[in-house]
Design a protein around this motif. Structure first.
Motif, mmCIF file in Angstrom:
data_model
loop_
_atom_site.group_PDB
_atom_site.id
_atom_site.type_symbol
_atom_site.label_atom_id
_atom_site.label_comp_id
_atom_site.label_asym_id
_atom_site.label_seq_id
_atom_site.Cartn_x
_atom_site.Cartn_y
_atom_site.Cartn_z
ATOM 1 N N PHE A 136 0.819 -1.208 0.000
ATOM 2 C CA PHE A 136 0.000 0.000 0.000
ATOM 3 C C PHE A 136 0.860 1.269 0.000
ATOM 4 N N ALA A 137 1.998 1.217 0.662
ATOM 5 C CA ALA A 137 2.852 2.418 0.751
ATOM 6 C C ALA A 137 3.468 2.789 -0.590
ATOM 7 N N ASP A 138 3.456 1.846 -1.555
ATOM 8 C CA ASP A 138 4.068 2.108 -2.859
ATOM 9 C C ASP A 138 3.124 2.816 -3.819
ATOM 10 N N PHE A 139 1.827 2.909 -3.461
ATOM 11 C CA PHE A 139 0.873 3.552 -4.364
ATOM 12 C C PHE A 139 1.180 5.052 -4.448
ATOM 13 N N GLU A 140 1.199 5.594 -5.693
ATOM 14 C CA GLU A 140 1.625 6.977 -5.903
ATOM 15 C C GLU A 140 0.474 7.967 -5.862
ATOM 16 N N HIS A 141 -0.692 7.620 -6.407
ATOM 17 C CA HIS A 141 -1.778 8.585 -6.568
ATOM 18 C C HIS A 141 -2.922 8.398 -5.582
ATOM 19 N N PHE A 142 -2.922 7.328 -4.829
ATOM 20 C CA PHE A 142 -4.020 7.136 -3.870
ATOM 21 C C PHE A 142 -3.503 6.374 -2.645
ATOM 22 N N ASP A 143 -4.250 6.528 -1.583
ATOM 23 C CA ASP A 143 -3.971 5.783 -0.343
ATOM 24 C C ASP A 143 -4.909 4.588 -0.247
ATOM 25 N N ALA A 144 -4.441 3.525 0.387
ATOM 26 C CA ALA A 144 -5.270 2.321 0.594
ATOM 27 C C ALA A 144 -5.358 2.031 2.091
ATOM 28 N N LYS A 145 -6.538 1.664 2.537
ATOM 29 C CA LYS A 145 -6.771 1.357 3.950
ATOM 30 C C LYS A 145 -7.626 0.106 4.079
ATOM 31 N N LEU A 146 -7.301 -0.689 5.094
ATOM 32 C CA LEU A 146 -8.148 -1.834 5.455
ATOM 33 C C LEU A 146 -8.967 -1.447 6.678
ATOM 34 N N LEU A 173 -10.296 0.310 1.221
ATOM 35 C CA LEU A 173 -10.608 1.624 0.665
ATOM 36 C C LEU A 173 -9.429 2.140 -0.147
ATOM 37 N N PHE A 174 -9.763 2.729 -1.298
ATOM 38 C CA PHE A 174 -8.759 3.417 -2.106
ATOM 39 C C PHE A 174 -9.186 4.877 -2.181
ATOM 40 N N ILE A 175 -8.326 5.783 -1.673
ATOM 41 C CA ILE A 175 -8.691 7.193 -1.513
ATOM 42 C C ILE A 175 -7.738 8.052 -2.341
ATOM 43 N N ASP A 176 -8.342 8.916 -3.147
ATOM 44 C CA ASP A 176 -7.549 9.877 -3.934
ATOM 45 C C ASP A 176 -6.761 10.767 -2.970
ATOM 46 N N LYS A 177 -5.434 10.811 -3.171
ATOM 47 C CA LYS A 177 -4.590 11.577 -2.253
ATOM 48 C C LYS A 177 -4.931 13.058 -2.241
ATOM 49 N N ASP A 178 -5.442 13.566 -3.363
ATOM 50 C CA ASP A 178 -5.772 14.985 -3.413
ATOM 51 C C ASP A 178 -6.997 15.313 -2.570
ATOM 52 N N GLN A 179 -7.868 14.334 -2.331
ATOM 53 C CA GLN A 179 -9.091 14.584 -1.571
ATOM 54 C C GLN A 179 -9.109 13.849 -0.224
ATOM 55 N N GLY A 180 -8.027 13.204 0.122
ATOM 56 C CA GLY A 180 -8.011 12.345 1.318
ATOM 57 C C GLY A 180 -8.326 13.072 2.608
ATOM 58 N N ASP A 181 -7.752 14.290 2.770
ATOM 59 C CA ASP A 181 -7.960 15.009 4.032
ATOM 60 C C ASP A 181 -9.419 15.372 4.245
ATOM 61 N N GLY A 182 -10.145 15.606 3.188
ATOM 62 C CA GLY A 182 -11.538 16.003 3.335
ATOM 63 C C GLY A 182 -12.479 14.849 3.573
ATOM 64 N N LEU A 183 -11.968 13.630 3.474
ATOM 65 C CA LEU A 183 -12.836 12.461 3.640
ATOM 66 C C LEU A 183 -12.784 11.859 5.038
#
Length: 649
Positions: free
Chosen positions: A150-160, A197-207
Motif C-alpha cells: 500500500f505504501a508504494d501507491f503513488e496517486h491514492f492511499d489504501a486502507k483496510l 478503501l482506495f482514496i484519492d490523495k488529493d481529496q483524502g484530508d476532506g474524507l
C-alpha cells in the motif's frame, strides 16, 4: 471420661543431643513443647538465633512438593475407583523416612516439574495469542491486494477496515456513492463488513469526517506478508508450539515414577519445618539445652522410657501445675473419652474446649446428640445407607485420624437413625409393617416427646450448673443459675400436668407452691450474698425475667418433631410422584429419578440434623452450665499425608 491430666516437664540435655531429641519427641507425637516463661530464663540461657529463614525454606519446599504432586496428577494414567479407594500409605518409622527420603533429588525433580509446567503455560499463552491473530486474519485471506504494497501507491492511499453491517447497508452505500474514494468488500457477516478503501490523495484530508460519520474502523495491518501467507506462517508457529507441548507432556508423564521421591520429601520438609518452630522454643548455651513442655499423665511413661533408653545423660524433670497457670488458661487441653464418646468430641471442639478446671461436657452431650439426630433423620433406609457407607469407608480406606473420627461419628449416628426409622415405621418414605408411632397422625405425641427430651436435657444442664458452682463455693450462682431454675421449672411442669393432663388438685398445688417458693428463693438468695440488699433483690427479679428465655428453649425442641416429620413427608411425596409415572418409565427413568431425589433428601436431612442437633446442644444445653475457652493440646506435628509413621522405640 474427662480432661486428661497434664504434667509440666523440662528436659535438660547436652546441646549435641538436641536435634535427635526433638525428632524423637516429634515421632512420639505426645509432647507439646512450650516457650519457657521469661521469669525462669536465666541470663546464661540464651534464645538461639531465630530459625525463621530455615523454617521458611523448609515450608516453601514442602508447599512446592505438594504442588508438584498436584501437577503430576494431571498427567498420570487414570486409576480405577477400586484402586483409589483401597490405596494405602506406606508404613515406616521416622528413621526409615529420613533414610529413604532423597531431598537433593526431590528438589531437582520439583524444579524440573516447575520448569516444564512454566514452559507449558507460556506455550499455551503463545498459542492463544497466535489463534487470536489467526481468527483476525482468516477473513482477510481472500484479499487480492498485498497490504504491504500500500505504501508504494503513488496517486491514492489504501486502507483496510470494517464497517457496521446494518440491514440496508446504509454506511456501505454512503461511502460507495462518495467522490474521491472507492471501496471493495473483502468479507461480511451479520455484524460487520471487511473492506479495502482506495482514496484519492488529493481529496483524502476532506474524507476523514465522512469515514468517521459512517463508523469506519481502520485496521493497521501488522504483518510483513499478505494475509494468506501471514496466516500460514502463524499456523506453522502454532504447530511447532503444539509439538513442543507434546514433548513437555511426555516429559511430565515420564516423571510419574518420581512421585514417591517427592512424597517422602514433602513429609520430611514439613516435619523439618515443624522442628524449626519447636527449636525456637528451646533455650541453649554451650553446656546444655533446655526443653520445656507438656505431656499427659497417661503418656508420661512412654516419654520416660525413651529418655531412659536413648538419653541416659539427660535429665527429665516434672513440676506441679500452678493455680496461676490454670487460671491463665496456660495448661493445654486433651479430652480423654471411650470409643463411643470420643467421636462426639468434634461437637465440643466446634463450640470450644473446656478449661483445665472445667468439666468435659462430651459424655453428657453424646446421648442427647444421638437421640436428637435419630429423631430428625428417622428413616430405616437412610440409616442403612449411612451404616453401609461408613462401615465401607472405615474398613476399606486408609483414613487420616480426623477423617476416621468423623466417619466413626457418622457410623454411630446411623444406629439411632435406623431405630427411630423403625419407631416411625419409615423406610425411604414408605411405611413398614410395624409402626409404633405415626409421625403424621400422632403429631401431638411426637411434639410431647420432643419437649420432654428437651426438658430432660435442660434439667441436666441446670443440675450440672448447680454441682459446678457449688464445687467452686459460688452458692449464689448455684441457686440463682441452677437449683432455683430447676425447682421453678419442675414446679411449673408438675402444676401443668396436674391441672391439664391428670386433673389432680394435690399435684397441681404441690407444683404451684414449689414454683412459688423457688421464685421467692431466687429473689432472697442474691440478697443474702450481696452486701447491698436492694441491689441483690433487683438482680433476683431481673433473673426471674429469664423465664421467657426458657419458654424459647422449650419451643426450640419442637424442631425435633418438625424436621423428622418433614423429612419423612418429603420422602413420601417423592415416592408418590414416581408412582404417577407409567409402568415402563417408573422402573427405568423413574427409578433413577427416585434414587436421586432420595439421595438429595437424605443430604438435606443429614445437614439439618447435624446443624440443628449441634444448635440444641450449644444454645439450650451448654448455655446453662458450660463456658469453655480451653487451649488445645498441640504436640509436635508430623504430616503423615503420604506415609503412616510407626514407633520403633
Amino acid at each position: 471420661m474427662a480432661i486428661a491430666k497434664m504434667r509440666k516437664l523440662s528436659i535438660v540435655a547436652e546441646p549435641e543431643l538436641k536435634a535427635a531429641l526433638l525428632r524423637d519427641l516429634q515421632n512420639l507425637q505426645k509432647v507439646e513443647v512450650r516457650d519457657l516463661p521469661s521469669e525462669l530464663a536465666e541470663d546464661e540461657l540464651q534464645l538461639p538465633q531465630a530459625n525463621s529463614e530455615a523454617y521458611a525454606e523448609n515450608f516453601s519446599w514442602y508447599e512446592r512438593a505438594e504442588q508438584a504432586l498436584v501437577d503430576l496428577s494431571q498427567y498420570r494414567q487414570k486409576e480405577s475407583l477400586k484402586d483409589k479407594l483401597t490405596a494405602k500409605r506406606p508404613v515406616m518409622t521416622m528413621d526409615q523416612l529420613y533414610q529413604e527420603a532423597d531431598l537433593d533429588k526431590a528438589e531437582e525433580v520439583i524444579s524440573r516439574i516447575e520448569s516444564l509446567k512454566s514452559r507449558r503455560t507460556a506455550i499455551q499463552d503463545e498459542r492463544e495469542t497466535i489463534e487470536t491473530q489467526q481468527n483476525e486474519l482468516v477473513n482477510w485471506r481472500s484479499l487480492p491486494v498485498d497490504p504491504t504494497t500500500f505504501a508504494d501507491f503513488e496517486h491514492f492511499d489504501a486502507k483496510l477496515g470494517k464497517l457496521p453491517n446494518d440491514d440496508n447497508r446504509q454506511f456501505w452505500n454512503t461511502l460507495q456513492a462518495a467522490e474521491g474514494l472507492s471501496l471493495a468488500e473483502v468479507y461480511s457477516d451479520e455484524n460487520e463488513i471487511g473492506v479495502v478503501l482506495f482514496i484519492d490523495k488529493d481529496q483524502g484530508d476532506g474524507l476523514d469526517g465522512l469515514l468517521a460519520d459512517n463508523h469506519f474502523s481502520e485496521w493497521e495491518y501488522p504483518y510483513q506478508n499478505g494475509p494468506d501467507r501471514a496466516f500460514q506462517n502463524l499456523e506453522k508457529e502454532r504447530k511447532d508450539l503444539l509439538d513442543e507441548e507434546k514433548h513437555l507432556v511426555s516429559d511430565l508423564q515420564d516423571l510419574q515414577g518420581q512421585r514417591q521421591t517427592i512424597a517422602l520429601a514433602a513429609e520430611v520438609f514439613y516435619n523439618q519445618a515443624q522442628l524449626q518452630t519447636v527449636d525456637d522454643l528451646t533455650y541453649d548455651n554451650d553446656l546444655l539445652t533446655l526443653v520445656s513442655g507438656w505431656v499427659t499423665e497417661e503418656d508420661y511413661p512412654d516419654l520416660q522410657a525413651i529418655m531412659t533408653a536413648d538419653y541416659p545423660s539427660a535429665v527429665l524433670l516434672t513440676e506441679e501445675i500452678s493455680q496461676s497457670e490454670i487460671d491463665n488458661n496456660e495448661v493445654p487441653i486433651k479430652l480423654n473419652n471411650n470409643k463411643l464418646v470420643e467421636p462426639f468430641e468434634t461437637v465440643t471442639e466446634m463450640y470450644s474446649l473446656p478449661k483445665y478446671n472445667e468439666l468435659d461436657p462430651t459424655p453428657y452431650l453424646t446421648p442427647f446428640y444421638i437421640l436428637f439426630f435419630g429423631m430428625m433423620m428417622a428413616d430405616l433406609g437412610y440409616g442403612l445407607l449411612m451404616w453401609l457407607v461408613t462401615i465401607f469407608v472405615l474398613k476399606v480406606m486408609d483414613l487420616k485420624p480426623g477423617v476416621k473420627r468423623f466417619m466413626r461419628f457418622g457410623h454411630i449416628l446411623s444406629y439411632p437413625t435406623m431405630i427411630w426409622g423403625i419407631i416411625y415405621g419409615s423406610i425411604f418414605g414408605a411405611s413398614l409393617p410395624i409402626q409404633l408411632i405415626n409421625p403424621t397422625e400422632d403429631v401431638e405425641l411426637v411434639l410431647i416427646l420432643s419437649i420432654a427430651f428437651g426438658a430432660v436435657q435442660i434439667f441436666l444442664g441446670l443440675m450440672l450448673k448447680t454441682y459446678l458452682a457449688s464445687k467452686e463455693k459460688d452458692y449464689d450462682s448455684a441457686y440463682s443459675d441452677g437449683l432455683g431454675w430447676l425447682l421453678l421449672l419442675l414446679g411449673i411442669i408438675v402444676m401443668v400436668i396436674g391441672s391439664m393432663a391428670m386433673d389432680n388438685a394435690l399435684m397441681t398445688n404441690i407444683g404451684k407452691w414449689v414454683a412459688i417458693i423457688a421464685a421467692i428463693g431466687m429473689v432472697v438468695v442474691p440478697m443474702i450474698f450481696n452486701d447491698k440488699k436492694l441491689l441483690g433483690a433487683g438482680l433476683g427479679l431481673y433473673n426471674l425475667y429469664g423465664i421467657a428465655n426458657y419458654v424459647g428453649d422449650f419451643v426450640s425442641y419442637t424442631r425435633l418433631m418438625a424436621l423428622g416429620v418433614s423429612s419423612g413427608s418429603i420422602a413420601l411425596a417423592f415416592n408418590m410422584l414416581i408412582a404417577f409415572f407409567p409402568a415402563p418409565a417408573r422402573f427405568t427413568i423413574g427409578l433413577l429419578i427416585l434414587v436421586f431425589l432420595h439421595l438429595f433428601n437424605m443430604f438435606l436431612g443429614l445437614l439439618s440434623a447435624y446443624v440443628h442437633g449441634a444448635r440444641l446442644i450449644f444454645v439450650e444445653f451448654f448455655g446453662k452450665f458450660y463456658e469453655g475457652g480451653g487451649r488445645a493440646f498441640a504436640p509436635i506435628k508430623t504430616l503423615q499425608d503420604h506415609v503412616r509413621l510407626k514407633d520403633d522405640k
